[in-house]
Design an enzyme around this catalytic site. Structure first.
Site, PDB file in Angstrom:
ATOM      1  N   TYR A  98     -10.877   9.147 -14.505  1.00 18.10           N
ATOM      2  CA  TYR A  98     -10.604   8.383 -13.279  1.00 18.10           C
ATOM      3  C   TYR A  98     -11.921   7.883 -12.675  1.00 18.10           C
ATOM      4  O   TYR A  98     -12.059   6.680 -12.381  1.00 18.10           O
ATOM      5  CB  TYR A  98      -9.854   9.267 -12.281  1.00 18.10           C
ATOM      6  CG  TYR A  98      -9.468   8.545 -11.016  1.00 18.10           C
ATOM      7  CD1 TYR A  98      -8.449   7.600 -11.025  1.00 18.10           C
ATOM      8  CD2 TYR A  98     -10.115   8.805  -9.805  1.00 18.10           C
ATOM      9  CE1 TYR A  98      -8.095   6.928  -9.865  1.00 18.10           C
ATOM     10  CE2 TYR A  98      -9.755   8.143  -8.645  1.00 18.10           C
ATOM     11  CZ  TYR A  98      -8.743   7.206  -8.679  1.00 18.10           C
ATOM     12  OH  TYR A  98      -8.388   6.540  -7.536  1.00 18.10           O
ATOM     13  N   PRO A 150       2.788   8.471  -2.177  1.00 16.24           N
ATOM     14  CA  PRO A 150       3.712   9.242  -3.028  1.00 16.24           C
ATOM     15  C   PRO A 150       3.029   9.869  -4.241  1.00 16.24           C
ATOM     16  O   PRO A 150       3.342  11.007  -4.605  1.00 16.24           O
ATOM     17  CB  PRO A 150       4.751   8.186  -3.443  1.00 16.24           C
ATOM     18  CG  PRO A 150       4.764   7.229  -2.300  1.00 16.24           C
ATOM     19  CD  PRO A 150       3.333   7.149  -1.830  1.00 16.24           C
ATOM     20  N   SER A 151       2.105   9.155  -4.872  1.00 17.30           N
ATOM     21  CA  SER A 151       1.499   9.749  -6.074  1.00 17.30           C
ATOM     22  C   SER A 151       0.591  10.919  -5.712  1.00 17.30           C
ATOM     23  O   SER A 151       0.463  11.871  -6.479  1.00 17.30           O
ATOM     24  CB  SER A 151       0.737   8.703  -6.889  1.00 17.30           C
ATOM     25  OG  SER A 151      -0.411   8.302  -6.216  1.00 17.30           O
ATOM     26  N   GLN A 199       4.877   1.033  -3.766  1.00 13.41           N
ATOM     27  CA  GLN A 199       4.733   2.211  -2.897  1.00 13.41           C
ATOM     28  C   GLN A 199       3.268   2.381  -2.520  1.00 13.41           C
ATOM     29  O   GLN A 199       2.388   1.677  -3.016  1.00 13.41           O
ATOM     30  CB  GLN A 199       5.262   3.479  -3.574  1.00 13.41           C
ATOM     31  CG  GLN A 199       4.499   3.905  -4.815  1.00 13.41           C
ATOM     32  CD  GLN A 199       5.076   5.183  -5.449  1.00 13.41           C
ATOM     33  OE1 GLN A 199       6.264   5.472  -5.335  1.00 13.41           O
ATOM     34  NE2 GLN A 199       4.231   5.955  -6.114  1.00 13.41           N
ATOM     35  N   GLY A 200       3.012   3.331  -1.617  1.00 11.80           N
ATOM     36  CA  GLY A 200       1.638   3.699  -1.278  1.00 11.80           C
ATOM     37  C   GLY A 200       0.854   2.558  -0.645  1.00 11.80           C
ATOM     38  O   GLY A 200       1.375   1.792   0.181  1.00 11.80           O
ATOM     39  N   ASP A 260       5.169  -5.298  -8.993  1.00  6.92           N
ATOM     40  CA  ASP A 260       5.061  -3.897  -9.430  1.00  6.92           C
ATOM     41  C   ASP A 260       5.796  -3.807 -10.759  1.00  6.92           C
ATOM     42  O   ASP A 260       6.698  -4.600 -11.032  1.00  6.92           O
ATOM     43  CB  ASP A 260       5.709  -2.956  -8.397  1.00  6.92           C
ATOM     44  CG  ASP A 260       5.261  -1.503  -8.556  1.00  6.92           C
ATOM     45  OD1 ASP A 260       4.486  -1.020  -7.715  1.00  6.92           O
ATOM     46  OD2 ASP A 260       5.675  -0.853  -9.551  1.00  6.92           O
ATOM     47  N   ASP A 295       4.192  -6.023 -15.094  1.00  9.06           N
ATOM     48  CA  ASP A 295       3.438  -4.916 -15.694  1.00  9.06           C
ATOM     49  C   ASP A 295       2.029  -5.422 -15.963  1.00  9.06           C
ATOM     50  O   ASP A 295       1.833  -6.294 -16.821  1.00  9.06           O
ATOM     51  CB  ASP A 295       4.132  -4.500 -16.997  1.00  9.06           C
ATOM     52  CG  ASP A 295       3.409  -3.373 -17.711  1.00  9.06           C
ATOM     53  OD1 ASP A 295       2.322  -2.961 -17.248  1.00  9.06           O
ATOM     54  OD2 ASP A 295       3.935  -2.909 -18.743  1.00  9.06           O
TER      55      ASP A 295
HETATM   56  P1  NAD Z   1       0.761   5.198  -6.089  1.00  2.00           P
HETATM   57  O1  NAD Z   1       0.001   5.832  -7.207  1.00  2.00           O
HETATM   58  O2  NAD Z   1       1.595   6.056  -5.210  1.00  2.00           O
HETATM   59  O3  NAD Z   1       1.663   4.038  -6.672  1.00  2.00           O
HETATM   60  C1  NAD Z   1       1.196   3.276  -7.737  1.00  2.00           C
HETATM   61  C2  NAD Z   1       2.086   2.058  -7.921  1.00  2.00           C
HETATM   62  O4  NAD Z   1       1.590   1.398  -9.085  1.00  2.00           O
HETATM   63  C3  NAD Z   1       3.551   2.399  -8.184  1.00  2.00           C
HETATM   64  O5  NAD Z   1       4.370   1.603  -7.371  1.00  2.00           O
HETATM   65  C4  NAD Z   1       3.720   2.077  -9.662  1.00  2.00           C
HETATM   66  O6  NAD Z   1       5.016   1.636 -10.004  1.00  2.00           O
HETATM   67  C5  NAD Z   1       2.677   0.982  -9.850  1.00  2.00           C
HETATM   68  N1  NAD Z   1       2.258   0.829 -11.239  1.00  2.00           N
HETATM   69  C6  NAD Z   1       2.007   1.808 -12.131  1.00  2.00           C
HETATM   70  N2  NAD Z   1       1.731   1.277 -13.340  1.00  2.00           N
HETATM   71  C7  NAD Z   1       1.800  -0.074 -13.187  1.00  2.00           C
HETATM   72  C8  NAD Z   1       1.647  -1.164 -14.080  1.00  2.00           C
HETATM   73  N3  NAD Z   1       1.371  -0.979 -15.372  1.00  2.00           N
HETATM   74  N4  NAD Z   1       1.788  -2.420 -13.607  1.00  2.00           N
HETATM   75  C9  NAD Z   1       2.090  -2.631 -12.294  1.00  2.00           C
HETATM   76  N5  NAD Z   1       2.270  -1.628 -11.401  1.00  2.00           N
HETATM   77  C10 NAD Z   1       2.128  -0.373 -11.858  1.00  2.00           C
HETATM   78  O7  NAD Z   1      -0.220   4.329  -5.227  1.00  2.00           O
HETATM   79  P2  NAD Z   1      -1.529   4.713  -4.417  1.00  2.00           P
HETATM   80  O8  NAD Z   1      -1.774   6.174  -4.371  1.00  2.00           O
HETATM   81  O9  NAD Z   1      -1.432   3.921  -3.177  1.00  2.00           O
HETATM   82  O10 NAD Z   1      -2.699   4.111  -5.357  1.00  2.00           O
HETATM   83  C11 NAD Z   1      -2.879   2.721  -5.472  1.00  2.00           C
HETATM   84  C12 NAD Z   1      -4.285   2.479  -5.953  1.00  2.00           C
HETATM   85  O11 NAD Z   1      -5.204   3.051  -5.038  1.00  2.00           O
HETATM   86  C13 NAD Z   1      -4.616   3.061  -7.319  1.00  2.00           C
HETATM   87  O12 NAD Z   1      -5.445   2.159  -8.030  1.00  2.00           O
HETATM   88  C14 NAD Z   1      -5.389   4.319  -6.966  1.00  2.00           C
HETATM   89  O13 NAD Z   1      -6.286   4.710  -7.982  1.00  2.00           O
HETATM   90  C15 NAD Z   1      -6.129   3.856  -5.735  1.00  2.00           C
HETATM   91  N6  NAD Z   1      -6.588   4.944  -4.873  1.00  2.00           N
HETATM   92  C16 NAD Z   1      -5.691   5.795  -4.328  1.00  2.00           C
HETATM   93  C17 NAD Z   1      -6.156   6.841  -3.538  1.00  2.00           C
HETATM   94  C18 NAD Z   1      -5.202   7.839  -2.923  1.00  2.00           C
HETATM   95  O14 NAD Z   1      -5.671   8.868  -2.430  1.00  2.00           O
HETATM   96  N7  NAD Z   1      -3.913   7.587  -2.915  1.00  2.00           N
HETATM   97  C19 NAD Z   1      -7.524   6.993  -3.303  1.00  2.00           C
HETATM   98  C20 NAD Z   1      -8.409   6.083  -3.874  1.00  2.00           C
HETATM   99  C21 NAD Z   1      -7.926   5.047  -4.662  1.00  2.00           C
END
Ligand code: NAD
Length: 246
Positions: A148, A184-185, A16-17, A37, A58
């Site tokens: 974080y 989604p998160s 996702q995301g 994932d 994982d």
């Molecule tokens: P998200 O948090 O919505 O989804 C995270 C995905 O990671 C999920 O599909 C989940 O199943 C998977 N996941 C969780 N634990 C895992 C594991 N142990 N092994 C493999 N997969 C695993 O995704 P997002 O918000 O797009 O975030 C993705 C990355 O981008 C993260 O590292 C986050 O810190 C970073 N990020 C996000 C934002 C934001 O605003 N969304 C901003 C800066 C950085």
């Protein structure tokens, strides 16, 4: 012709995301994508998409990573996307929260690289590794992001060390440092706050461009860093944050 024609593109957190958007865009650009994932249910949405193969992985599990890396004949791009946002200050961050965030956000990058970098060296044709950081890191502090911010600063440091150590093998390492992206998160984090509408307004107010980023906007940057268009770019941190850090 696609910008990633002929490349094997492996990524984590593709369910996702941002990861999902990157998997879809990389496949559109001609890569053979191996989308992983921990959540097999989420991966089902990518099944059957031309150019995408899915794999439950994982990134906290070293044995799974080793088996997965050994199962691949070839790789050109690795996008370490998995990460978790812990909410809280020092006073809310128990040792288990600290350890979980460091294991998922930082150690998983180390473990993935420890299996994929030797593979890239053995192939002898270089490669591109893109590591997910955040503007909340060594770049900027944000309230309630103690562990974080610490983890994402660590990713930036780790990335620079990797970049300098393997530059002679033409393996490039870059981080991406997004601001707030509508995933989604993020929606879950808003819902978890007392007043989700106010939380949404507060998240938007941080970005000087006046809106959240989209996963596709981040994916465009990842595709650039994965492609040969960025062959002269390594060891850098790419801020993509709607002006939050200006
Ligand atoms: P998200 O948090 O919505 O989804 C995270 C995905 O990671 C999920 O599909 C989940 O199943 C998977 N996941 C969780 N634990 C895992 C594991 N142990 N092994 C493999 N997969 C695993 O995704 P997002 O918000 O797009 O975030 C993705 C990355 O981008 C993260 O590292 C986050 O810190 C970073 N990020 C996000 C934002 C934001 O605003 N969304 C901003 C800066 C950085």
């Amino acid at each position: 012709m696609g910008r990633l024609d002929g490349k094997v593109f492996v990524l984590s957190a593709a369910g996702q995301g941002i990861g999902k958007a990157v998997a879809l865009m990389a496949a559109k650009e001609g890569a053979k994508v191996i989308a992983t994932d921990v959540n097999g249910e989420l991966l089902k949405q990518l099944e059957g998409v031309p150019g995408i193969q899915t794999q439950v992985l994982d990134v906290l599990n070293k044995q799974e990573i080793e088996k997965f890396a050994n199962s691949l004949d070839s790789v050109d791009v690795l996008f370490n996307c998995a990460g978790f946002v812990h909410h809280g200050t020092l006073l809310d961050c128990a040792e288990k929260d600290w350890d979980f965030s460091f294991n998922l956000n930082v150690k998983s990058v180390y473990t993935m690289c420890s299996y994929f970098v030797p593979k890239l060296i053995a192939q002898g044709r270089g490669g591109s590794i893109i590591n997910m950081a955040s503007v909340v890191s060594s770049i900027k502090g944000a309230p309630n992001r103690l562990v974080y911010g610490a983890t994402k600063a660590a990713v930036i440091g780790l990335n620079k060390s990797l970049a300098v150590d393997f530059v002679q093998h033409k393996i490039r390492f870059n981080t991406i440092c997004p601001g707030t992206v509508d995933t989604p998160s993020l929606r879950d984090r808003m819902a978890a706050q007392g007043d989700p509408e106010q939380a949404y307004k507060d998240f938007i107010a941080r970005q000087k461009l006046g809106r959240l980023g989209t996963p596709d906007e981040i994916a465009y940057l990842v595709v650039y860093l994965a492609s040969d268009e960025s062959n002269f770019v390594t060891g850098q941190d790419f801020i993509i944050d709607g002006g939050w850090s200006i």
